[in-house]
Design an enzyme around this catalytic site. Structure first.
Site, PDB file in Angstrom:
ATOM      1  CD  GLU A  67      55.952  90.170   8.242  1.00  0.00           C
ATOM      2  OE1 GLU A  67      56.843  91.240   8.177  1.00  0.00           O
ATOM      3  OE2 GLU A  67      55.871  89.369   9.328  1.00  0.00           O
ATOM      4  CG  HIS A 136      48.848  88.398  16.446  1.00  0.00           C
ATOM      5  ND1 HIS A 136      49.068  89.702  17.019  1.00  0.00           N
ATOM      6  CD2 HIS A 136      50.110  88.130  16.200  1.00  0.00           C
ATOM      7  CE1 HIS A 136      50.338  90.044  16.897  1.00  0.00           C
ATOM      8  NE2 HIS A 136      51.099  88.831  16.340  1.00  0.00           N
TER       9      HIS A 136
END
Lengths: 334, 350
Positions: A67, A136
């Site tokens: 990321e 998540h």
């Protein structure tokens, strides 16, 4: 500006995002999409389905799971003339690239005396409701609203998803588009044209006269349901969708509260330190004399998002949570 | 995927190119390299004095001792080639052709500075020169340099980006992510490791278990090259190969330059410290990249001692003129505090 009901074509939220990206890439060759599994797989949420076939691997770029690297790729590309859309699959993963986003992207313009231009869109997926548990499912939008240099949008439906995505990509600043998993299947009338919803402008989704609910993202449909129930109590609820969280349209909210004299903010993020605190503070600063009740806040309780559907259903706020809190604020029994 | 380990990893030979090699570099370029180094040295020494005298606010991370790296790399770059820098970034901008007046005005926090006084030493930048910023975050630069390289490839330019970073930054995850992506996409980028032996005040053998950062290159599928970072011609030659390789579309290279920081991590002092011995500092100073190069230029009949002295004098004059300009220029007006947080839309809104 609300979705024109005359636009007969209804589109699920996920396809509205997909259409926005497709049309933006057709419009501007400097726009590209990069992220984990966005090309060959078409994104785990389907937002980039069919893009690889139309635009090729140079513009629809599968990345390693990295990321910070992906975010930096977007920053460096934006600073040198491109208009990247960076997909961070889950909002929780933004924590892995916070330096690049917060210390680099957000500050480059200011630190360099205004000379940098960073047309960078970060698309991510937030929220619970799918038993994806604590890593998540988070709603971290308040963090990013706290950082000068970033803009944050949070669409509440398919129409907003397309129009805000277009505005985000055309903006010359880093804009985080916070979509929510719970909304992906929701359909609404979506114009086929490439239209833009201006950033920083709230939408009065439902006009009302004696109570204001400011609802963020997926809480907008919940607030509309709550408004129907509360009508039975004699309340005429105005529902405001800020659409953009940073910059925040304080004016529309304050004007509403001056009219209705009572307000509540609803979001899916944890209540403590959430956007509700900021919005409530702004309301009391700007409309204290108009208030007939404390400004209420609905948000998730102070715990990580649980896995079990039973626990999660008690965690994510709903229309019922909003109704209960409004009644409590007004001193009425449920 | 190209030819991994083309230069070998740990086995890559340290550069030991003598004067015969230097004959391949034009006389003009040798003088150019010299001039770039002298400009950095004098800029930094004067900045250090100003800082110690309390005339410049904030922290300074000075580049003295490492000049051969910036000079040797930057001599190959044009304005459209981008670099990302570090907290020790003045030398990179000077070598890339930065304007000394605007640089000093920024160090003084003045309106005429590169960043209008909003960035300072650690964020000095000149996007028109492809200098994408000094960086206050160790390891902040590599992903951004990869983005610039991606952009160059996407836009089909022949430009490259060079990412300067230290041995300390090579331990950051961002370096790993950036190197992997760069090699995977065969991006036109050179990772220039300025291994000065210390991550801030921690010696290399106390912050990583390897001696050569270039060892890591092979694991990403890119060549790793080690050069003597105190030898400007060695850096120039090796950087030339790596940059040419990038321009040819053959992907990234990790170029490790073994160098040394004469001053401290921050500020000037540098001697009498607990983290290194004075003897070590003096040994490295005997390999001063400017003094040793001047000796060689003298032997080659390219630059006599008095000519070198005249160059120092001229640069010092230029630097002092820039300092006077900067110190006499106005500070920013408080009204600009909230300007440039965002790029405004054409209509003036945001």
């Amino acid at each position: 500006m609300t979705a024109p009901e005359s636009a007969a074509r209804r589109l699920p939220y996920v396809m509205a995002v997909n259409e926005a990206i497709t049309q933006l890439m057709r419009e501007d060759p400097a726009v590209f999409l990069a992220g984990e599994d966005v090309a060959l797989y078409g994104s785990v949420f389907g937002i980039s389905r069919n893009l690889l076939a139309e635009f090729g691997p140079e513009r629809v770029v599968d990345t390693p799971i990295a990321e910070a690297g992906i975010m930096g790729l977007g920053i460096g590309a934006a600073a040198t003339g491109l208009r990247p859309i960076i997909d961070i699959m889950f909002m929780d993963f933004m924590t892995v690239c916070m330096d690049q986003l917060v210390n680099q992207a957000a500050k480059m313009k200011y630190m360099f005396g205004g000379k940098a231009r960073l047309p960078l869109t970060i698309h991510t997926m937030a929220g619970g409701g799918r038993s994806m548990a604590a890593q998540h499912s988070q709603s971290l939008e308040a963090w990013f609203c706290h950082v000068p240099g970033l803009k944050v949008v949070m669409p509440s439906g398919a129409y907003e998803a397309k129009g805000l995505m277009v505005a985000a990509v055309r903006d010359d600043n880093p804009v985080i588009v916070v979509n929510q998993k719970a909304l992906l299947g929701a359909s609404a009338p979506v114009p086929e044209d490439l239209y833009e919803i201006p950033l920083g402008v709230a939408n009065i989704v439902r006009p009302g006269s004696n109570f204001t609910i400011v609802a963020l993202g997926a809480m907008v449909p919940e607030a509309l349901k709550a408004a129907e129930t509360l009508a039975e109590d004699g309340l005429d609820v105005e529902v405001i969708d800020p659409r953009t969280l940073q910059p925040f349209d304080t004016g529309t909210v304050v004007a509403s509260v001056r009219k209705t004299h009572r307000a509540l903010v609803a979001h899916e993020a944890v209540r403590f330190g959430g956007l509700g605190a900021e919005i409530a503070a702004q309301i009391q600063e700007e409309a204290f004399d108009h208030l007939d009740a404390p400004v209420g806040r609905v948000g998730a309780p102070f715990s990580p998002v649980p896995f079990s559907p039973v626990l999660e259903s008690h965690y994510v706020p709903t229309a019922e949570t909003i109704v209960t809190e409004v009644r409590r604020l007004l001193g009425r029994q449920a | 995927m190209g030819e991994p380990h083309a230069y070998g990893g740990a086995s890559a030979p340290a550069s030991d190119w003598g004067d015969d090699r230097m004959t391949e570099i034009t006389r003009e370029m040798l003088l150019d390299l010299h001039q770039r180094m002298v400009r950095i040295r004098i800029f930094e020494e004067e900045a250090g004095r100003l800082s110690e005298a309390g005339r410049i606010p904030g922290a300074l991370h000075l580049y003295v001792g490492e000049e051969a790296v910036a000079a040797g790399v930057m001599a190959h770059l044009e304005a459209a080639d981008q670099i990302t820098s570090t907290h020790r970034g003045h030398g990179h901008l000077v070598a890339k052709g930065g304007d000394l007046r605007q640089m000093y005005a920024e160090l003084f926090g003045r309106e005429a500075g590169y960043c209008k006084g909003k960035g300072g030493s650690m964020h000095i930048a000149d996007l028109d020169l492809g200098m994408l910023g000094a960086n206050g975050i160790v390891g902040g630069g590599p992903p951004i340099a990869v983005g610039a390289a991606f952009s160059n490839k996407y836009r089909k330019t022949q430009n490259v980006s060079c990412c300067f970073f230290g041995d300390g930054a090579s331990n950051e995850g961002t370096f790993h992510e950036a190197a992997n992506i760069a090699a995977l996409y065969r991006l036109p980028i050179v990772f220039v490791c300025e291994n000065n032996g210390f991550g801030e005040f921690t010696r290399q053998d106390r912050h990583q278990a390897i001696q050569d950062v270039a060892d890591r290159a092979g694991s990403y599928g890119m060549p790793g090259v080690i050069v003597d970072g105190m030898d400007v011609t060695a850096v120039y030659e090796a950087a030339g190969e790596a940059i040419a390789r990038a321009r040819r579309g053959e992907g990234p290279t990790l170029l490790e330059c073994k160098t040394y920081r004469f001053f401290d991590h921050v500020g000037v002092r540098g001697m009498g410290m607990v983290y290194r011995t004075d003897d070590e500092v003096l040994q490295w100073k005997r390999r001063d990249p400017i003094a040793t190069f001047e000796e060689r230029l003298q032997e080659m009949g390219i630059l006599a001692a008095d000519q070198a002295a005249a160059i120092h004098e001229r640069v010092l004059f230029e630097v002092r003129e820039a300092i006077a300009f900067a110190e006499n220029s106005p500070p920013p007006d408080p009204s600009v505090l909230l300007e440039d947080v965002y790029t405004l839309a054409a209509g003036g809104g945001r």
